[in-house]
Write a protein that holds these residues in place. Structure first.
Motif, short mmCIF file in Angstrom:
data_model
loop_
_atom_site.label_atom_id
_atom_site.label_comp_id
_atom_site.label_asym_id
_atom_site.label_seq_id
_atom_site.Cartn_x
_atom_site.Cartn_y
_atom_site.Cartn_z
N UNK A 38 0.84 -1.20 0.00
CA UNK A 38 0.00 0.00 0.00
C UNK A 38 0.87 1.25 0.00
N UNK A 39 1.95 1.23 0.79
CA UNK A 39 2.86 2.38 0.84
C UNK A 39 3.51 2.60 -0.53
N UNK A 40 3.96 1.51 -1.16
CA UNK A 40 4.63 1.62 -2.46
C UNK A 40 3.68 2.16 -3.52
N UNK A 41 2.48 1.60 -3.61
CA UNK A 41 1.51 2.04 -4.62
C UNK A 41 1.11 3.49 -4.37
N UNK A 42 0.93 3.84 -3.11
CA UNK A 42 0.59 5.23 -2.78
C UNK A 42 1.71 6.17 -3.19
N UNK A 43 2.95 5.74 -2.99
CA UNK A 43 4.09 6.55 -3.40
C UNK A 43 4.16 6.73 -4.90
N UNK A 44 3.91 5.64 -5.64
CA UNK A 44 3.89 5.74 -7.11
C UNK A 44 2.84 6.74 -7.58
N UNK A 45 1.62 6.63 -7.04
CA UNK A 45 0.53 7.50 -7.45
C UNK A 45 0.80 8.96 -7.09
N UNK A 46 1.37 9.17 -5.90
CA UNK A 46 1.67 10.54 -5.47
C UNK A 46 2.69 11.19 -6.39
N UNK A 47 3.77 10.46 -6.70
CA UNK A 47 4.80 11.01 -7.57
C UNK A 47 4.30 11.12 -9.01
#
Length: 370
Positions: A38-47
């Motif tokens: 969840x952290x990784x996917x959230x980071x991808x979407x944010x960037x």
């Protein structure tokens, strides 16, 4: 220490003192993996979706990189069968966990489980063991590298930790792909290619600048974190004729909260003693080892272990010592006189080192035991 014992010898004496649940899989570990995903996917979407400044993208990249590393530690557990036991589910979950590090489950189990664990610190059979002076003598590039001062080599070695796991994983693919059965090779190739296809697709979607912060920089960070552990697992230990985990492995100590985040990966001697046991129970194994063989057990704070790696060379002289070919100095290994608080060395003649390097492995073992 001149007497070696196999990991089975130790396990037979420790096992009766452990609870039965220690030998069962722990599927709840997957909850931690889900949190990291969840952290990784959230980071991808944010960037990828927001126009952020460099100073905002940098900490996000760091968090993604730490999550990549933690997923790798979980993948290591999963592919040892300590989280789930069904082979298809184990490989699927292991593939997902190792996806950021681009290492397929079939390759990992061949390279790590079936080769490294079976032949740990065997100078010719362990794919992760560091070279002997014979290898340096017969390798032109390595001879050039080891003409550099020790401090310069140490600096570049530590910088290289940011790419070492990825490079070594690719090397292991090239090394072992030919050993898989023809019916298995397509799956191994697919597991090697698919992660990179997905990361290239991410590059096309968000562009090179955002991709650098979303994947490339986190991959370098993950490599560095993972290799800080891996580089201390065995590189201060001797090469051994018997797969003795108390002789050939080092447990590092880190703060408890770090152990929780990294799935107890720091307990490496315990892992080599019981590779099919979930890391959740390694503190219990450690207690038993320290009760039974306190003089044989090696543990060290992570920072001290890394500092000791910096101050000592990585070429084996006579299996139990390291040699710096440039200065003709020899350093002890763990269990054979290495004191991390007072690192000492002795001078030798380069010709002496080269002559001893010509001995066969049985001759060197016989010389060491005398």
């Amino acid at each position: 220490m001149k007497e070696y014992q196999s990991f089975a010898w130790y396990a037979a004496r420790v096992s009766p003192n452990l609870p039965k649940e220690a030998f069962k899989p722990v599927p709840t570990r997957l909850l931690g993996g889900l949190a990291y995903l969840i952290v990784v996917i959230s980071g991808f979407l944010t960037i990828g979706l927001l126009d952020l400044s460099v100073w905002v993208k940098l900490p996000i990249a760091f968090v993604i990189g730490c999550s990549f590393a933690a997923l790798g530690f979980l993948g290591h557990e999963i592919l040892h069968g300590t989280v789930v036991r069904k082979p298809w589910l184990r490989d699927l979950l292991g593939a997902i966990a190792f996806w950021p590090l681009c290492t397929g489950p079939k390759l990992w189990r061949k390279w790590h489980n079936l080769t490294h664990h079976v032949h740990t610190q065997d100078e010719s059979k362990d794919p992760d063991a560091w070279p002997t002076i014979t290898a340096i003598k017969n390798h032109r590039f390595l001879r050039w590298v080891y003409k550099m001062p020790l401090s310069v080599r140490a600096f570049f070695n530590f910088c290289a930790l940011a790419v070492t796991f990825s490079l070594h994983s690719t090397k292991m693919f090239v090394t072992y792909i030919k050993e898989f059965k023809p019916s298995t090779k397509p799956a191994v190739w697919l597991q090697f290619i698919l992660p990179w296809v997905s990361w290239i697709a991410l590059l096309v979607w968000i562009g090179p600048v955002k991709w650098f912060f979303a994947f490339l920089l986190p991959l370098l960070i993950a490599n560095f974190i993972v290799m800080c552990y891996i580089s201390t697992n065995h590189r201060l230990n001797p090469l051994v004729p018997v797969n003795d985990p108390l002789a050939n492995s080092l447990t590092v100590t880190v703060p408890k909260w770090v152990d929780v985040l990294h799935f107890q990966f720091s307990y490496h001697t315990e892992h080599h003693l019981f590779p099919a046991m979930n890391g959740k129970y390694y503190p219990l194994v450690k207690e038993q080892i320290k009760k039974m063989w306190p003089e044989r057990y090696h543990e060290m704070p992570m920072i001290q272990a890394l500092r000791t790696l910096w101050k000592t060379p990585r070429v084996y002289y006579d299996n139990r010592e390291f040699v710096d070919p440039r200065r003709s100095t020899v350093y002890a290994s763990l269990g054979n006189g290495l004191d991390p608080n007072n690192i000492e060395y002795r001078k030798i003649e380069v010709e002496e080192a080269m002559e001893e390097s010509k001995l066969t492995k049985p001759q060197r073992v016989e010389m060491n035991e005398s």
